[in-house]
Design an enzyme around this catalytic site. Structure first.
Site, PDB file in Angstrom:
ATOM      1  N   PRO A 140       0.794  -1.227   0.000  1.00 57.79           N
ATOM      2  CA  PRO A 140       0.000   0.000   0.000  1.00 57.79           C
ATOM      3  C   PRO A 140       0.831   1.283   0.000  1.00 57.79           C
ATOM      4  O   PRO A 140       1.807   1.392   0.746  1.00 57.79           O
ATOM      5  CB  PRO A 140      -0.808  -0.099   1.293  1.00 57.79           C
ATOM      6  CG  PRO A 140      -0.878  -1.552   1.579  1.00 57.79           C
ATOM      7  CD  PRO A 140       0.374  -2.160   1.030  1.00 57.79           C
ATOM      8  N   ASN A 141       0.421   2.195  -0.859  1.00 58.10           N
ATOM      9  CA  ASN A 141       0.949   3.564  -0.943  1.00 58.10           C
ATOM     10  C   ASN A 141       2.321   3.679  -1.596  1.00 58.10           C
ATOM     11  O   ASN A 141       2.816   4.787  -1.798  1.00 58.10           O
ATOM     12  CB  ASN A 141       0.955   4.250   0.443  1.00 58.10           C
ATOM     13  CG  ASN A 141      -0.437   4.304   1.035  1.00 58.10           C
ATOM     14  OD1 ASN A 141      -1.349   4.795   0.374  1.00 58.10           O
ATOM     15  ND2 ASN A 141      -0.634   3.775   2.225  1.00 58.10           N
ATOM     16  N   ARG A 153       4.706  11.170  -2.183  1.00 60.51           N
ATOM     17  CA  ARG A 153       4.361  10.896  -0.798  1.00 60.51           C
ATOM     18  C   ARG A 153       5.555  11.169   0.134  1.00 60.51           C
ATOM     19  O   ARG A 153       6.651  10.630  -0.088  1.00 60.51           O
ATOM     20  CB  ARG A 153       4.025   9.404  -0.761  1.00 60.51           C
ATOM     21  CG  ARG A 153       4.022   8.769   0.561  1.00 60.51           C
ATOM     22  CD  ARG A 153       3.967   7.257   0.462  1.00 60.51           C
ATOM     23  NE  ARG A 153       3.634   6.741   1.762  1.00 60.51           N
ATOM     24  CZ  ARG A 153       3.949   5.532   2.174  1.00 60.51           C
ATOM     25  NH1 ARG A 153       4.560   4.681   1.375  1.00 60.51           N
ATOM     26  NH2 ARG A 153       3.633   5.148   3.392  1.00 60.51           N
ATOM     27  N   TYR A 209      10.781   9.313   2.040  1.00 57.77           N
ATOM     28  CA  TYR A 209      10.919   8.261   1.019  1.00 57.77           C
ATOM     29  C   TYR A 209      11.691   8.703  -0.225  1.00 57.77           C
ATOM     30  O   TYR A 209      11.939   7.887  -1.104  1.00 57.77           O
ATOM     31  CB  TYR A 209       9.530   7.743   0.622  1.00 57.77           C
ATOM     32  CG  TYR A 209       8.784   7.131   1.793  1.00 57.77           C
ATOM     33  CD1 TYR A 209       9.277   6.003   2.432  1.00 57.77           C
ATOM     34  CD2 TYR A 209       7.603   7.690   2.272  1.00 57.77           C
ATOM     35  CE1 TYR A 209       8.614   5.447   3.522  1.00 57.77           C
ATOM     36  CE2 TYR A 209       6.930   7.149   3.354  1.00 57.77           C
ATOM     37  CZ  TYR A 209       7.446   6.028   3.972  1.00 57.77           C
ATOM     38  OH  TYR A 209       6.798   5.478   5.042  1.00 57.77           O
ATOM     39  N   ASN A 219       8.228  -5.328   0.244  1.00 57.47           N
ATOM     40  CA  ASN A 219       7.973  -4.119   1.014  1.00 57.47           C
ATOM     41  C   ASN A 219       6.456  -4.031   1.152  1.00 57.47           C
ATOM     42  O   ASN A 219       5.765  -3.550   0.247  1.00 57.47           O
ATOM     43  CB  ASN A 219       8.532  -2.861   0.345  1.00 57.47           C
ATOM     44  CG  ASN A 219       8.353  -1.642   1.247  1.00 57.47           C
ATOM     45  OD1 ASN A 219       7.654  -1.714   2.263  1.00 57.47           O
ATOM     46  ND2 ASN A 219       8.962  -0.532   0.876  1.00 57.47           N
ATOM     47  N   ALA A 241       2.627  -0.437   5.252  1.00 57.60           N
ATOM     48  CA  ALA A 241       2.040  -0.494   6.596  1.00 57.60           C
ATOM     49  C   ALA A 241       1.553  -1.898   6.966  1.00 57.60           C
ATOM     50  O   ALA A 241       1.511  -2.246   8.156  1.00 57.60           O
ATOM     51  CB  ALA A 241       0.889   0.499   6.687  1.00 57.60           C
ATOM     52  N   GLU A 299      12.099  -9.125   4.026  1.00 62.67           N
ATOM     53  CA  GLU A 299      11.344  -7.922   4.410  1.00 62.67           C
ATOM     54  C   GLU A 299      12.218  -6.709   4.131  1.00 62.67           C
ATOM     55  O   GLU A 299      13.366  -6.646   4.589  1.00 62.67           O
ATOM     56  CB  GLU A 299      10.972  -7.970   5.899  1.00 62.67           C
ATOM     57  CG  GLU A 299      10.222  -6.720   6.342  1.00 62.67           C
ATOM     58  CD  GLU A 299       9.987  -6.642   7.841  1.00 62.67           C
ATOM     59  OE1 GLU A 299       9.842  -7.684   8.510  1.00 62.67           O
ATOM     60  OE2 GLU A 299       9.964  -5.497   8.346  1.00 62.67           O
ATOM     61  N   HIS A 312      12.488  -2.310   3.542  1.00 60.39           N
ATOM     62  CA  HIS A 312      11.905  -0.973   3.706  1.00 60.39           C
ATOM     63  C   HIS A 312      12.860   0.098   3.208  1.00 60.39           C
ATOM     64  O   HIS A 312      14.077  -0.014   3.388  1.00 60.39           O
ATOM     65  CB  HIS A 312      11.597  -0.681   5.180  1.00 60.39           C
ATOM     66  CG  HIS A 312      10.668  -1.676   5.785  1.00 60.39           C
ATOM     67  ND1 HIS A 312       9.320  -1.667   5.534  1.00 60.39           N
ATOM     68  CD2 HIS A 312      10.911  -2.742   6.575  1.00 60.39           C
ATOM     69  CE1 HIS A 312       8.748  -2.680   6.174  1.00 60.39           C
ATOM     70  NE2 HIS A 312       9.689  -3.355   6.806  1.00 60.39           N
ATOM     71  N   ARG A 361      11.599   5.404  13.568  1.00 59.21           N
ATOM     72  CA  ARG A 361      10.341   6.130  13.372  1.00 59.21           C
ATOM     73  C   ARG A 361       9.355   5.810  14.500  1.00 59.21           C
ATOM     74  O   ARG A 361       9.763   5.400  15.584  1.00 59.21           O
ATOM     75  CB  ARG A 361       9.791   5.801  11.977  1.00 59.21           C
ATOM     76  CG  ARG A 361      10.764   6.219  10.852  1.00 59.21           C
ATOM     77  CD  ARG A 361      10.221   5.916   9.477  1.00 59.21           C
ATOM     78  NE  ARG A 361       8.994   6.673   9.214  1.00 59.21           N
ATOM     79  CZ  ARG A 361       8.164   6.396   8.203  1.00 59.21           C
ATOM     80  NH1 ARG A 361       8.443   5.399   7.366  1.00 59.21           N
ATOM     81  NH2 ARG A 361       7.080   7.113   8.027  1.00 59.21           N
TER      82      ARG A 361
HETATM   83  C1  DQA Z   1       7.812   1.439   4.539  1.00 52.99           C
HETATM   84  C2  DQA Z   1       7.724   1.694   6.039  1.00 52.99           C
HETATM   85  C3  DQA Z   1       6.314   1.449   6.537  1.00 52.99           C
HETATM   86  O1  DQA Z   1       6.242   1.691   7.939  1.00 52.99           O
HETATM   87  C4  DQA Z   1       5.342   2.376   5.846  1.00 52.99           C
HETATM   88  O2  DQA Z   1       4.013   2.103   6.264  1.00 52.99           O
HETATM   89  C5  DQA Z   1       5.459   2.316   4.369  1.00 52.99           C
HETATM   90  C6  DQA Z   1       6.784   2.263   3.768  1.00 52.99           C
HETATM   91  C7  DQA Z   1       9.197   1.787   3.967  1.00 52.99           C
HETATM   92  O3  DQA Z   1       9.506   1.334   2.864  1.00 52.99           O
HETATM   93  O4  DQA Z   1       9.975   2.501   4.604  1.00 52.99           O
HETATM   94  O5  DQA Z   1       4.473   2.394   3.643  1.00 52.99           O
HETATM   95  O6  DQA Z   1       7.573   0.065   4.307  1.00 52.99           O
END
Ligand code: DQA
Length: 150
Positions: free
Chosen positions: A11-12, A19, A24, A79, A82, A103, A105, A112
């Site tokens: 997501p996102n 964003r 990011y 990735n 959330a 995993e 990020h 954070r």
């Molecule tokens: C993320 C970190 C997550 O906490 C966040 O919700 C994201 C991006 C990252 O790539 O840093 O959407 O996965």
């Protein structure tokens, strides 16, 4: 046969470049994935990419990685955005398949908010890479290629 790596973005992550650019970065998802693909190619591997804002799509992509068809992959860079922090369904999908998942990020989730310090998936992944921006993905690809003996 070249190693195939599936990159799954949750997501996102389609909003990269727009964003929270202070966290990011300015690069778009297309730019990120072009860099990851080029890096994998330089190591003789092939990248496929799925992005979805829907939890079930990510579950299905991980299931498909282990099935013999079009979605098959030797390893997964995940990735989950959330969903990382609360998706038991994603955790169960990773645990159910015999494909290594990293995993991954962009940001350092441990620097954070507290709610980002919990991962529902880390324990069933082969490892976690967090905080190196686009480099996180390239490190995850390298880790999988090394693990898979490529
Ligand atoms: C993320 C970190 C997550 O906490 C966040 O919700 C994201 C991006 C990252 O790539 O840093 O959407 O996965």
């Amino acid at each position: 046969m070249a190693i195939t790596i599936l990159v799954v973005n949750g997501p996102n992550l389609n909003l990269l470049g727009v964003r929270e650019t202070d966290i990011y970065g300015e690069g778009t998802l297309d730019e990120l994935m072009a860099g990851v693909s080029a890096h994998a190619e330089s190591r003789g591997a092939v990248v496929r990419h799925v992005q979805s804002n829907v939890e079930g799509d990510l579950v299905e992509a991980i299931q498909a990685a282990a099935a013999g068809g079009d979605g098959a992959a030797d390893g997964v860079v995940l990735n989950a955005g959330a969903l990382t922090h609360y998706s038991i369904a994603l955790r169960d999908a990773i645990a159910a398949v015999d494909v290594p998942v990293v995993e991954t990020h962009l940001s350092n989730v441990y620097a954070r908010e507290d709610f980002r310090h919990t991962s529902a998936v880390a324990a069933v992944c082969v490892g976690v890479i967090t905080g190196f921006g686009a480099t996180s993905y390239r490190l995850a690809v390298d880790a999988l290629i090394d693990l898979l003996g490529g």
